[in-house]
Design an enzyme around this catalytic site. Structure first.
Site, PDB file in Angstrom:
ATOM      1  N   ARG A  52       0.839  -1.195   0.000  1.00 45.39           N
ATOM      2  CA  ARG A  52       0.000   0.000   0.000  1.00 45.39           C
ATOM      3  C   ARG A  52       0.879   1.252   0.000  1.00 45.39           C
ATOM      4  O   ARG A  52       2.049   1.198   0.377  1.00 45.39           O
ATOM      5  CB  ARG A  52      -0.917   0.010   1.229  1.00 45.39           C
ATOM      6  CG  ARG A  52      -0.160  -0.269   2.532  1.00 45.39           C
ATOM      7  CD  ARG A  52      -0.762   0.361   3.731  1.00 45.39           C
ATOM      8  NE  ARG A  52      -0.677   1.800   3.719  1.00 45.39           N
ATOM      9  CZ  ARG A  52       0.462   2.484   3.960  1.00 45.39           C
ATOM     10  NH1 ARG A  52       1.612   1.853   4.212  1.00 45.39           N
ATOM     11  NH2 ARG A  52       0.462   3.805   3.930  1.00 45.39           N
ATOM     12  N   ALA A  71       1.010   5.152  -2.369  1.00 44.63           N
ATOM     13  CA  ALA A  71       0.952   5.463  -3.796  1.00 44.63           C
ATOM     14  C   ALA A  71       2.180   5.029  -4.624  1.00 44.63           C
ATOM     15  O   ALA A  71       2.037   4.285  -5.605  1.00 44.63           O
ATOM     16  CB  ALA A  71       0.666   6.944  -3.967  1.00 44.63           C
ATOM     17  N   GLN A  81      -2.776   2.590  10.080  1.00 49.28           N
ATOM     18  CA  GLN A  81      -1.467   2.655   9.413  1.00 49.28           C
ATOM     19  C   GLN A  81      -0.455   3.460  10.244  1.00 49.28           C
ATOM     20  O   GLN A  81       0.740   3.182  10.205  1.00 49.28           O
ATOM     21  CB  GLN A  81      -1.605   3.310   8.030  1.00 49.28           C
ATOM     22  CG  GLN A  81      -2.292   2.447   7.005  1.00 49.28           C
ATOM     23  CD  GLN A  81      -3.785   2.740   6.932  1.00 49.28           C
ATOM     24  OE1 GLN A  81      -4.398   3.123   7.916  1.00 49.28           O
ATOM     25  NE2 GLN A  81      -4.372   2.533   5.767  1.00 49.28           N
ATOM     26  N   ASP A 117      -1.878  10.642  -2.261  1.00 45.39           N
ATOM     27  CA  ASP A 117      -2.206   9.542  -3.175  1.00 45.39           C
ATOM     28  C   ASP A 117      -2.466  10.050  -4.589  1.00 45.39           C
ATOM     29  O   ASP A 117      -2.271   9.327  -5.560  1.00 45.39           O
ATOM     30  CB  ASP A 117      -3.425   8.778  -2.663  1.00 45.39           C
ATOM     31  CG  ASP A 117      -3.032   7.964  -1.441  1.00 45.39           C
ATOM     32  OD1 ASP A 117      -3.047   8.521  -0.325  1.00 45.39           O
ATOM     33  OD2 ASP A 117      -2.643   6.789  -1.613  1.00 45.39           O
TER      34      ASP A 117
HETATM   35  O1  MRU Z   1      -4.907   3.168   2.106  1.00 42.97           O
HETATM   36  P1  MRU Z   1      -3.410   3.375   2.111  1.00 42.97           P
HETATM   37  O2  MRU Z   1      -2.783   2.934   3.377  1.00 42.97           O
HETATM   38  O3  MRU Z   1      -2.776   2.828   0.869  1.00 42.97           O
HETATM   39  O4  MRU Z   1      -3.258   4.960   2.021  1.00 42.97           O
HETATM   40  C1  MRU Z   1      -1.994   5.543   1.913  1.00 42.97           C
HETATM   41  C2  MRU Z   1      -2.052   6.973   2.284  1.00 42.97           C
HETATM   42  O5  MRU Z   1      -3.060   7.638   2.149  1.00 42.97           O
HETATM   43  C3  MRU Z   1      -0.831   7.571   2.849  1.00 42.97           C
HETATM   44  O6  MRU Z   1      -1.203   8.662   3.631  1.00 42.97           O
HETATM   45  C4  MRU Z   1       0.219   8.055   1.949  1.00 42.97           C
HETATM   46  O7  MRU Z   1       0.532   9.360   2.185  1.00 42.97           O
HETATM   47  C5  MRU Z   1       0.007   8.058   0.522  1.00 42.97           C
HETATM   48  S1  MRU Z   1       1.259   7.110  -0.148  1.00 42.97           S
HETATM   49  C6  MRU Z   1       2.731   7.969   0.066  1.00 42.97           C
END
Ligand code: MRU
Length: 378
Positions: free
Chosen positions: A64, A66, A217, A258
């Protein structure tokens, strides 16, 4: 307290910071991925030999964040290409490309909000269509492109770390949300990268990490990652963050993203918008750190970003020991923070304060160019 006095107060000897490094990667036809759902208790690296299990890992949040979604998706496309060839080694190029296109669509659909995944898949699929040669040669080109993206994201983290640290320097007490560190990319992270760089340079760094309801997370992953790197930190309930900002105990909020729309609106983990509002209300800088691969020139503003809903999240809200309830939940995975609340955007290209369409234009151009060719070719 002046900024300098504040800094002197927090200055400590430089310390070797060892952020996590990506415990996954490509190894002789196998994609290794750390299963993030098992952290922090178990550090389990799963070997993926087909695209289907990578799709399942993406859907189940085993992988998980981005940038890593883009990289994992790109390697999944290589696995898909190899599987198609294995099934029928005599396949002609047009049939190969038709089958690859169908597999690519399935990979790109695995998670909708983080732009890195669909963007990497559409870019690498276009490359396969444009590359002359046999299906084997196309599969090789896809592997080179995936490895190029892997290396690009690693370098982007280092640059985000440098630029972000330079901007943040007089500050020492940070608040972050979700996890945007080394677990979400192939380098040292996005939002956490500047903090690792600051600490390594001898600046004291203390992080408050929002637990990040409902999937935790922040509690499970950011705290794990910061402990490994030796960065002092505390976890707090998401609802406690606004109070902490009000009492002046935070010098800057820093989060990842994201998807960043062309006007600078930022989609990130649900709860980010509330943090941005509270930071604005109390005059605390709200900083977003992300690679250019998270910038989406195709999406004009945040209203156009599809926010993933987690329909079956009831379990995450329930105490397993509680009386069984017929619980209905509202479970968006992300929310959108308007650009006007973003004090500073950090990418590998540098820093942009109060980003908007006009200021973002050169970066949007770079992001669009990245999208036209695999990062390794840029
Ligand atoms: O649902 P997830 O855990 O994949 O979400 C990830 C996020 O939103 C994080 O905050 C993150 O900043 C994005 S990826 C660098």
């Amino acid at each position: 307290m002046t900024a300098d006095a504040h800094l002197a107060h927090w200055r400590v000897p430089p310390s070797p910071v060892t952020p996590l490094t990506w415990r996954g990667g490509w190894r002789d036809g196998v994609l290794d991925l750390l299963d993030q759902t098992r952290l922090p208790r178990h550090e389990l690296v799963v070997a993926h030999t087909d695209a289907e299990t990578v799709i399942a890992a993406i859907r189940g949040l085993a992988v998980r964040g981005a940038p890593i979604l883009g990289v994992a998706g790109a390697y999944a496309l290589v696995l898909a290409a190899r599987a198609i060839l294995q099934q029928d080694p005599t396949l002609d190029r047009p049939t190969f490309l038709t089958r690859l296109t169908a597999r690519a669509a399935a990979i790109a659909r695995a998670r909708p909000t983080a732009v890195n995944l669909p963007a990497a898949i559409s870019r690498h699929l276009a490359l396969a269509h444009q590359t002359p040669g046999s299906p084997e040669q196309l599969a090789d080109a896809l592997l080179a492109a995936a490895q190029g993206l892997d290396a690009y994201e690693r370098a982007a983290c280092a640059a985000i770390g440098r630029h972000g640290a330079e901007w943040l320097k007089p500050r020492a007490r940070f608040l972050t949300h979700c996890n945007a560190g080394a677990l979400v990319t192939t380098g040292i992270g996005t939002a956490l990268a500047p903090l690792y760089v600051l600490r390594a340079a001898g600046y004291a760094v203390h992080v408050h990490a929002c637990e990040t309801r409902p999937l935790l997370q922040g509690l499970r992953l950011t705290a794990y990652e910061l402990s490994k790197a030796g960065i002092p930190h505390r976890v707090l309930a998401d609802g406690a963050a606004a109070g902490l900002l009000r009492t002046g105990e935070i010098d800057a909020v820093i989060v990842g993203a994201d998807r960043i729309a062309a006007n600078g609106d930022v989609a990130n983990k649900v709860g980010t918008y509330a943090l941005a509002l509270a930071a604005f209300a109390h005059g605390v800088p709200f900083v977003v750190a992300a690679p250019l691969t998270t910038l989406d020139p195709e999406t004009p503003d945040g209203t156009m970003i599809a926010v993933e809903m987690r329909p079956d999240d009831q379990r995450a809200y329930l105490d397993p020991n509680a009386h069984p309830l017929e619980l209905r939940v509202h479970a968006p995975a992300f929310d959108v923070t308007p650009a006007k609340l973003v004090t500073c955007l950090v990418t590998e290209a540098g820093i942009l304060e109060t980003p908007d369409n006009e200021l973002l234009a050169p970066w949007l151009l770079r992001a669009a160019r990245l999208q036209q060719a695999p990062p390794a070719d840029r």
